[in-house]
Design a protein around this motif. Structure first.
Motif, PDB file in Angstrom:
ATOM      1  N   LEU A 155       0.676  -1.222   0.001  1.00 50.00           N
ATOM      2  CA  LEU A 155       0.030   0.174  -0.001  1.00 50.00           C
ATOM      3  C   LEU A 155       0.960   1.254  -0.126  1.00 50.00           C
ATOM      4  CD1 LEU A 155      -3.083  -0.435   2.359  1.00 50.00           C
ATOM      5  CD2 LEU A 155      -3.107  -0.200   0.003  1.00 50.00           C
ATOM      6  N   GLN A 189       4.097  -1.028  -3.969  1.00 48.06           N
ATOM      7  CA  GLN A 189       2.947  -1.457  -4.784  1.00 48.06           C
ATOM      8  C   GLN A 189       2.763  -0.211  -5.832  1.00 48.06           C
ATOM      9  OE1 GLN A 189      -0.373  -2.104  -2.259  1.00 48.06           O
ATOM     10  NE2 GLN A 189      -1.813  -2.212  -3.885  1.00 48.06           N
ATOM     11  N   ALA A 190       3.152   1.025  -5.538  1.00 50.94           N
ATOM     12  CA  ALA A 190       2.856   1.940  -6.490  1.00 50.94           C
ATOM     13  C   ALA A 190       3.441   1.645  -7.984  1.00 50.94           C
ATOM     14  CB  ALA A 190       3.244   3.594  -6.007  1.00 50.94           C
ATOM     15  N   ASP A 246       1.944  -1.530  -9.563  1.00 51.16           N
ATOM     16  CA  ASP A 246       0.396  -1.320 -10.066  1.00 51.16           C
ATOM     17  C   ASP A 246       0.742  -0.589 -11.309  1.00 51.16           C
ATOM     18  OD1 ASP A 246      -0.641  -2.290  -7.842  1.00 51.16           O
ATOM     19  OD2 ASP A 246      -1.391  -0.412  -7.126  1.00 51.16           O
ATOM     20  N   GLN A 260       5.484   1.719   4.063  1.00 48.12           N
ATOM     21  CA  GLN A 260       4.878   0.628   4.258  1.00 48.12           C
ATOM     22  C   GLN A 260       4.171   0.555   5.642  1.00 48.12           C
ATOM     23  OE1 GLN A 260       7.887   0.426   3.069  1.00 48.12           O
ATOM     24  NE2 GLN A 260       8.766  -1.309   3.874  1.00 48.12           N
ATOM     25  N   GLN A 293       1.957   7.773  -1.701  1.00 51.53           N
ATOM     26  CA  GLN A 293       2.393   6.747  -2.197  1.00 51.53           C
ATOM     27  C   GLN A 293       1.406   6.004  -3.129  1.00 51.53           C
ATOM     28  OE1 GLN A 293       5.249   5.115   0.206  1.00 51.53           O
ATOM     29  NE2 GLN A 293       6.930   6.363  -0.536  1.00 51.53           N
ATOM     30  N   SER A 294       0.565   5.293  -2.304  1.00 51.49           N
ATOM     31  CA  SER A 294      -0.253   4.652  -2.816  1.00 51.49           C
ATOM     32  C   SER A 294      -1.929   4.977  -2.370  1.00 51.49           C
ATOM     33  CB  SER A 294      -0.201   2.988  -2.774  1.00 51.49           C
ATOM     34  OG  SER A 294       0.692   2.306  -3.777  1.00 51.49           O
ATOM     35  N   ASP A 295      -3.039   4.563  -3.115  1.00 46.08           N
ATOM     36  CA  ASP A 295      -4.273   4.803  -2.644  1.00 46.08           C
ATOM     37  C   ASP A 295      -4.505   4.019  -1.198  1.00 46.08           C
ATOM     38  OD1 ASP A 295      -6.849   5.447  -1.779  1.00 46.08           O
ATOM     39  OD2 ASP A 295      -7.503   5.447  -4.061  1.00 46.08           O
ATOM     40  N   GLN A 296      -4.729   4.601  -0.224  1.00 42.99           N
ATOM     41  CA  GLN A 296      -4.794   3.774   1.106  1.00 42.99           C
ATOM     42  C   GLN A 296      -6.166   3.733   1.686  1.00 42.99           C
ATOM     43  OE1 GLN A 296      -1.903   6.189   3.120  1.00 42.99           O
ATOM     44  NE2 GLN A 296      -0.178   4.703   2.321  1.00 42.99           N
ATOM     45  N   VAL A 315      -1.075   9.969  -5.062  1.00 49.84           N
ATOM     46  CA  VAL A 315      -0.741   8.633  -5.565  1.00 49.84           C
ATOM     47  C   VAL A 315       0.278   8.701  -6.759  1.00 49.84           C
ATOM     48  CG1 VAL A 315      -1.629   6.565  -7.099  1.00 49.84           C
ATOM     49  CG2 VAL A 315      -3.033   7.741  -5.185  1.00 49.84           C
ATOM     50  N   ASP A 323       1.938   7.716  -9.968  1.00 53.26           N
ATOM     51  CA  ASP A 323       1.699   6.841 -11.183  1.00 53.26           C
ATOM     52  C   ASP A 323       2.622   6.945 -11.979  1.00 53.26           C
ATOM     53  OD1 ASP A 323       0.503   6.024 -13.353  1.00 53.26           O
ATOM     54  OD2 ASP A 323      -1.364   7.269 -13.371  1.00 53.26           O
TER      55      ASP A 323
END
Lengths: 349, 309
Positions: free
Chosen positions: A61, A65-66, A69, A245, A265-268, A281, A283
């Motif tokens: 997450l 992961q970013a 993904d 993380q 960093q990521s969509d949590q 996020v 990308d």
């Protein structure tokens, strides 16, 4: 039944050996050998092969992961497994293991090998010397080794302070206690940029706000990150943010306490739909696509990619599950526009 | 920068320290029993991860917290059984087999997490249980009587472990197996039987320690979420001199200093963060070197027992 169980256990043990063997790169998205057996039939011949070595996991997450993904998104766009293969090695907190994995991938003929951590730089450059025909990428970094004669290395970074600033604006507007808290990992890299941007944005919105910042000294100390969140809440914070993380521990605590969270960093959002307001996020799809296009055109490195709000590498993603007031969203948009047109500098000084 | 030594902050530090120590207590007290009988189990961290996953998965699927705790206990015990077979029956080098068990737990918990859950999720774990009346007491109340159920359980294990070791026949056999297995054997104690019991018990406690994280304090599961916590727990057994109250002291010292450095950072004390996070480790080493009196470890620790002539 008994026999099946034993057989299953044996299978699991073998799989564990593969995973715990660390240095041995694990083959990517549960791609059964049967399926890739059809690659001979692929019209464009060999698929483009990408390998990534990461410090945490594809489900963290956050940082790893970013990127993962992003790779999967590009893979889908290119036409699936037959057009692009992804292999990854997770939990490479040990740089020596990462170095071995990078070399293995190079030996295996991967077209692009991503060393997803600043700490892997030296090892990656060593391998890049021995494999001039293979493309490498590393980040966060701005050094492609051009001045040292390297032509097969890309570098990438994220202007994390930009989304940090926007999150800071959102935090300051939603905050009622006058205190917001930051659960930081290590005082370096994109985490530090993010946190500095966050503090700047919060202070610019409410000069009286107290932005309390703590670092756990680790990226993966989930338990200490949770206790840091507890500490911030005891010290009066009603909006929290954090990076790396380990923040899943902090989000768990925030959820329990009903305190708002801003991600990066990521969509949590999925972890705590009631309290996550928005996320910055990363990308990487644009950067990855450009790297692949360059490699296919024969240009193996030399470019530095920077994620910004302007080039859509950074996105502010609001959580639909949380009813963010319209004026807060408007203020966030204003901050985004200000950063893009240059009227706002997300880092103080 | 704000006032640091206020009552509210000191209460906050003590409260945090007590909470942080809970998982260490479960793991260390369990490990202590195993070591007293002569078995060093370095796999605690891996067992904790398995326990954390088992508990989290059961709670994620059923929502039943006690069932989750039971699952962690059983999975921990199974890991202990594996350790016992390898190190007691087969007499393998304990340090090596412990590291193997750690890697096994780390890998298997990650694999199961990926295949059975897939992404980081959260559950509603054990909530805070304010003890009536006692939690109303000034200062004492918020520090000691405002915690999650698993925290109380962890502290309950301290006197329970002490009683087990010092006041029961089994405790006597455990210590005999660790001090002088030949003598214990000649008196009719099944040394390896005792070691099986202690290793399985200790591992079950490590499983509970993992559950204390995943469904008690954090309410999430993440791969490698213990981040080496189990190794600190093994170190605390040495620190505590193989005595339950010594371990309690060590765990509290380490955790309270950790809480102190977090508060110092949160309140903006001008200490570099890198230095602050080192503090608990440095102070523990100093205390170990100077303050703790030398205690001899169980004489037969790490030595497999084989019946001679």
């Amino acid at each position: 039944m008994q026999k099946r169980t034993i057989w299953l256990l044996a299978l699991i043990s073998v799989l564990i050996l593969v995973i715990a063997g660390c240095a041995a790169p694990a083959a990517a998205p549960a791609a059964p050998a049967a399926e890739s057996g059809g690659e001979a039939a692929a019209p464009a011949g060999e698929p483009f092969k990408v390998a990534i070595v990461m410090p945490s996991t594809i489900t963290d997450l956050a940082w790893s992961q970013a990127m993962y993904d992003g790779l999967v998104a590009v893979q889908e766009e290119m036409g699936g497994e037959s057009a692009m293969e992804i292999a990854y090695s997770e939990s490479m907190f040990n740089v020596a293991d990462a170095a071995a994995a990078i070399r293995d991938y190079a030996n295996d003929g991967y077209n692009l090998i991503i060393a997803h951590g600043t700490q892997y730089g030296n090892s990656m450059f060593e391998v890049a010397t021995d494999f001039p025909e293979t493309s490498f990428a590393w980040g966060t970094a701005v050094d492609t080794g051009k001045d040292k004669g390297y032509e097969n290395v890309f570098a990438y970074e994220a202007n994390a302070q930009e989304g940090g600033y926007v999150n800071g604006v959102i935090a300051a507007l939603l905050d009622e206690s006058g205190v917001v808290g930051v659960v930081g990992p290590v005082e370096a890299g994109d985490a530090k940029l993010y946190i500095d941007g966050f503090a700047t944005g919060a202070k610019a919105t409410n000069p009286d706000i107290a932005v309390n910042i703590s670092y756990t000294g680790s990226f993966g100390d989930t338990a200490l990150a949770a206790e840091a969140a507890n500490t911030h809440i005891s010290a009066g914070a009603d909006v929290l943010t954090g990076s790396a993380q380990q923040v899943v521990g902090a989000i768990g605590v925030a959820k329990e306490a009903g305190v708002l969270w801003l991600g990066t960093q990521s969509d949590q959002s999925s972890l705590a739909p009631d309290i996550v307001v928005a996320n910055q996020v990363y990308d990487w799809t644009g950067s990855i696509k450009d790297m692949i296009a360059k490699i296919q055109a024969g240009e193996l490195g030399g470019t530095v990619y920077t994620l910004t709000l302007e080039n859509d590498g950074l996105k502010i993603v609001f959580n639909d599950g949380y009813a963010t007031p319209d004026e807060v969203k408007a203020a966030a948009d204003e901050a985004i526009q200000g950063i893009i047109d240059g009227s706002i500098t997300p880092l103080a000084e | 920068m704000k006032e640091f030594f206020t009552v509210a902050v000191l209460v906050g530090i003590a409260h945090s320290g007590i909470r942080l120590a809970a998982p260490y207590l479960f793991a260390s007290l369990g490990e202590m029993v195993g070591q007293l009988s002569g078995v060093l189990n370095l796999g605690v961290d891996g067992i904790m991860l398995m326990g954390a996953f088992a508990a989290f998965y059961v709670v994620f699927m059923t929502g039943n917290l006690w069932l989750g705790l039971l699952a962690a206990l059983i999975v921990g015990a199974l890991m202990g059984l594996l350790m016992a077979v390898i190190s007691v029956t087969m007499g393998a080098e304990q340090g090596i087999s412990g590291i193997g068990l750690y890697l096994f737990g780390l890998g298997l918990s990650s694999l199961l997490f990926k295949t059975m859950i897939g992404s980081v999720e959260s559950v509603s774990g054990f909530s805070t249980l304010r003890i009536p009346v006692l939690s109303e007491l000034p200062i004492i109340g918020p520090i000691f009587f405002d915690h999650s159920v698993v925290v109380y359980l962890a502290y309950l294990m301290v006197p329970v472990s002490w009683y087990l070791i010092n006041r029961t026949t089994l405790g006597l056999k455990i210590r005999a197996a660790g001090q002088n297995p030949e003598a214990a054997d000649s008196l009719g104690v099944s040394v390896n039987g005792v070691r099986y019991i202690t290793v399985i018990y200790g591992s079950a406690m490590a499983g509970i320690a993992g559950a204390a994280l995943s469904i008690g304090l954090l309410n999430v599961f993440q791969e490698n979420m213990t981040n080496g916590l189990g190794f600190i727990a093994v170190a605390l057994v040495y620190f505590g001199g193989w005595r339950p109250f010594g371990i309690l002291g060590g765990a509290l010292l380490f955790s309270t200093v950790n809480a102190l450095q977090l508060w110092a950072q949160v309140l903006g004390l001008p200490i570099p963060s890198d230095l602050a996070v080192m503090l608990p480790y440095v102070l523990t080493i100093i205390a170990l070197a100077f303050a703790v009196r030398q205690v001899r470890q169980p004489a037969a620790l790490t030595k497999p027992f084989e019946r001679g002539e």
